[in-house]
Design a protein around this motif. Sequence first.
Motif, short mmCIF file in Angstrom:
data_model
loop_
_atom_site.label_atom_id
_atom_site.label_comp_id
_atom_site.label_asym_id
_atom_site.label_seq_id
_atom_site.Cartn_x
_atom_site.Cartn_y
_atom_site.Cartn_z
N ALA A 251 2.32 -31.96 -70.09
CA ALA A 251 2.73 -31.12 -71.22
C ALA A 251 1.98 -29.80 -71.20
N ALA A 252 0.69 -29.83 -70.85
CA ALA A 252 -0.11 -28.60 -70.81
C ALA A 252 0.42 -27.65 -69.73
N ASP A 253 0.75 -28.20 -68.56
CA ASP A 253 1.26 -27.36 -67.48
C ASP A 253 2.63 -26.78 -67.83
N ARG A 254 3.46 -27.56 -68.51
CA ARG A 254 4.78 -27.04 -68.91
C ARG A 254 4.63 -25.93 -69.95
N GLU A 255 3.64 -26.04 -70.81
CA GLU A 255 3.42 -24.99 -71.81
C GLU A 255 2.94 -23.71 -71.14
N ILE A 256 2.03 -23.83 -70.18
CA ILE A 256 1.58 -22.66 -69.43
C ILE A 256 2.75 -22.02 -68.69
N ALA A 257 3.58 -22.86 -68.07
CA ALA A 257 4.74 -22.36 -67.33
C ALA A 257 5.70 -21.62 -68.25
N ARG A 258 5.90 -22.17 -69.44
CA ARG A 258 6.82 -21.52 -70.35
C ARG A 258 6.28 -20.15 -70.77
N ASP A 259 4.97 -20.04 -70.98
CA ASP A 259 4.38 -18.73 -71.32
C ASP A 259 4.65 -17.72 -70.20
N TRP A 260 4.50 -18.17 -68.96
CA TRP A 260 4.74 -17.29 -67.82
C TRP A 260 6.20 -16.87 -67.76
N MET A 261 7.08 -17.82 -67.97
CA MET A 261 8.50 -17.50 -67.93
C MET A 261 8.88 -16.53 -69.04
N GLN A 262 8.36 -16.74 -70.22
CA GLN A 262 8.66 -15.83 -71.33
C GLN A 262 8.14 -14.42 -71.03
N ALA A 263 6.97 -14.33 -70.42
CA ALA A 263 6.42 -13.03 -70.04
C ALA A 263 7.30 -12.32 -69.02
N ASN A 264 8.11 -13.11 -68.31
CA ASN A 264 9.01 -12.55 -67.29
C ASN A 264 10.47 -12.57 -67.75
N GLY A 265 10.69 -12.62 -69.07
CA GLY A 265 12.02 -12.48 -69.61
C GLY A 265 12.88 -13.72 -69.59
N GLY B 84 -1.80 -22.78 -62.91
CA GLY B 84 -2.02 -22.66 -64.35
C GLY B 84 -3.22 -21.80 -64.67
N HIS B 85 -4.29 -21.96 -63.91
CA HIS B 85 -5.48 -21.13 -64.13
C HIS B 85 -5.19 -19.68 -63.82
N TRP B 86 -4.46 -19.44 -62.72
CA TRP B 86 -4.09 -18.06 -62.38
C TRP B 86 -3.28 -17.41 -63.50
N ILE B 87 -2.37 -18.16 -64.09
CA ILE B 87 -1.55 -17.61 -65.17
C ILE B 87 -2.43 -17.29 -66.38
N GLU B 88 -3.31 -18.22 -66.75
CA GLU B 88 -4.10 -18.04 -67.96
C GLU B 88 -5.15 -16.94 -67.83
N ASP B 89 -5.71 -16.75 -66.63
CA ASP B 89 -6.77 -15.73 -66.52
C ASP B 89 -6.26 -14.38 -66.01
N GLY B 90 -4.92 -14.26 -65.85
CA GLY B 90 -4.32 -12.97 -65.47
C GLY B 90 -4.19 -12.74 -63.98
N THR B 91 -4.72 -13.66 -63.16
CA THR B 91 -4.62 -13.50 -61.71
C THR B 91 -3.16 -13.51 -61.26
N THR C 250 -0.54 -12.36 -62.74
CA THR C 250 0.06 -11.05 -62.96
C THR C 250 -0.40 -10.06 -61.89
N GLU C 251 -1.68 -10.16 -61.48
CA GLU C 251 -2.18 -9.27 -60.42
C GLU C 251 -1.51 -9.57 -59.09
N ILE C 252 -1.33 -10.86 -58.77
CA ILE C 252 -0.65 -11.22 -57.53
C ILE C 252 0.78 -10.70 -57.54
N GLN C 253 1.45 -10.89 -58.65
CA GLN C 253 2.83 -10.42 -58.79
C GLN C 253 2.92 -8.91 -58.57
N ALA C 254 2.01 -8.16 -59.18
CA ALA C 254 2.01 -6.70 -59.02
C ALA C 254 1.75 -6.31 -57.57
N PHE C 255 0.82 -7.02 -56.92
CA PHE C 255 0.54 -6.73 -55.51
C PHE C 255 1.77 -6.96 -54.65
#
Length: 462
Positions: free
Chosen positions: A145-159, A347-354, A356-361
């Motif tokens: 459930a925790a991983d799915r919640e993190i994933a949903r946050d990432w998906m929402q951030a990406n529209g 999940g850690h990469w998503i939560e600490d912003g890594t 987003t940095e990988i995506q931008a790179f």
Amino acid sequence: MKHWSPTLPVSDKPRYVEIADAIRADIDAGLLLPGDRLPPQRGVAQDLGVDFSTASRGYAEAVRRGDIESFVGRGTFVRAPDLREALDGSNAAPDPRRILEEDPMMNMPPEPDDPALIARMASGLGHVAANLVPLLRYQSVRGSAADREIARDWMQANGLDFAADRFAITPGAHASIYAILTLLSEPGQTLLCETLTYPGIRSIAARLGLKLVGVPSDREGLRPEALERAISEHWPAALYLNPTLQNPTTQTMSATRRREIAEVLMQHDLQLIEDDAYRFVAADAPPPIAHHLPDLAWHVAGISKCFGAGLRLAYTTVPQRAEMGGFSQALRSINVMASPLSLALLGHWIEDGTATEIQAFVRRAAAERQELARDILCGCFVTSAPEAFNLWVELPRGTNRAEVMGRMANRQIGIMPSDAFTVVGQPSEALRVCLGGPIGLEQLRGDLVALRDAILRKDWLG
């Protein structure tokens, strides 16, 4: 928040290294304790009279060493000593057996080469190490459930926005598509797709005994009237599409065409498998077709093309008419579950912003490589997109794909002939050229020059 300001040693080291050294020294002296929250980088920069980028690099270096960890929205914290020792780069070295592993025929994203970004990525292993024993257990086939919640946050951030109860994290897009087709089809049925399609779906269809039928496209994507005709003629089990940065053509289906395709599918009550492999790479892709088809569309957003295939993860949304239990059982029988180790790292990469940095790179690096290819392959007929990792090259009359591939033998650049993507009929004289993976810019430049010569020059000696 800890009221802490570093005292920099007198040395000839770069200032950012001195900041990281000061953090390590104060941890060792007991002035900073595990769990202490450090002040913001901007405040440290002001206290020391340095620019923000220097303070940021200092924190990044301390993250690389395993002394601290950062979380977007929460701050920067001191790590536990045992994790600092486990992550200390001075005791680790690359394993040459791992470095050499790659499949140059796959369409891979450009690999990070910025030490600070690589350090941030590596720091996520501390989170994995801190939870190692529970991460080795069997876990939910859909992801925790925790991983799915993190994933949903990432998906929402990406529209992207999908209902949590219709969502699963799977061991890659390939696993999702295979499981979906075991539910939707029986041997001998037809699966519609584009006339040039992802080789993986050809492999899956062959394994399941399905007949692939290609539906023609134009500049906007799959043609609605052609889809109508194919549905009437073949009574298919489903339609498979890769509408964003399509592999191999790099074409992205327009928003209007996505709505038109959705309308045809609704009229015929036909389910869609939307393989959105490049969703997290494309910055401005239209909303998925699945947004128009909540009852009929399976949406599969892979992770490989943004973060690396080694994670083997995909975010899959199940249509409202489908049974989540049935999909979960199909996944379990084929793959058991997604790796909790991979889930914890991502999940850690998503939560600490890594993340987003990988995506931008990846986006920047893809655009840089596309620009390089455009300059060098001037005079060749190339289809591409700024954020794609590959080109689709149609060869001039009198030049065949086997000849070009022969001339490019032993080059590092990945080249696949049109045969791998062609659903029916005679393959065209065309090639998919991959620009990503471990190949460096200089090697890529040389290989692209060789490719241009292989395509355009006729004065080869044999």
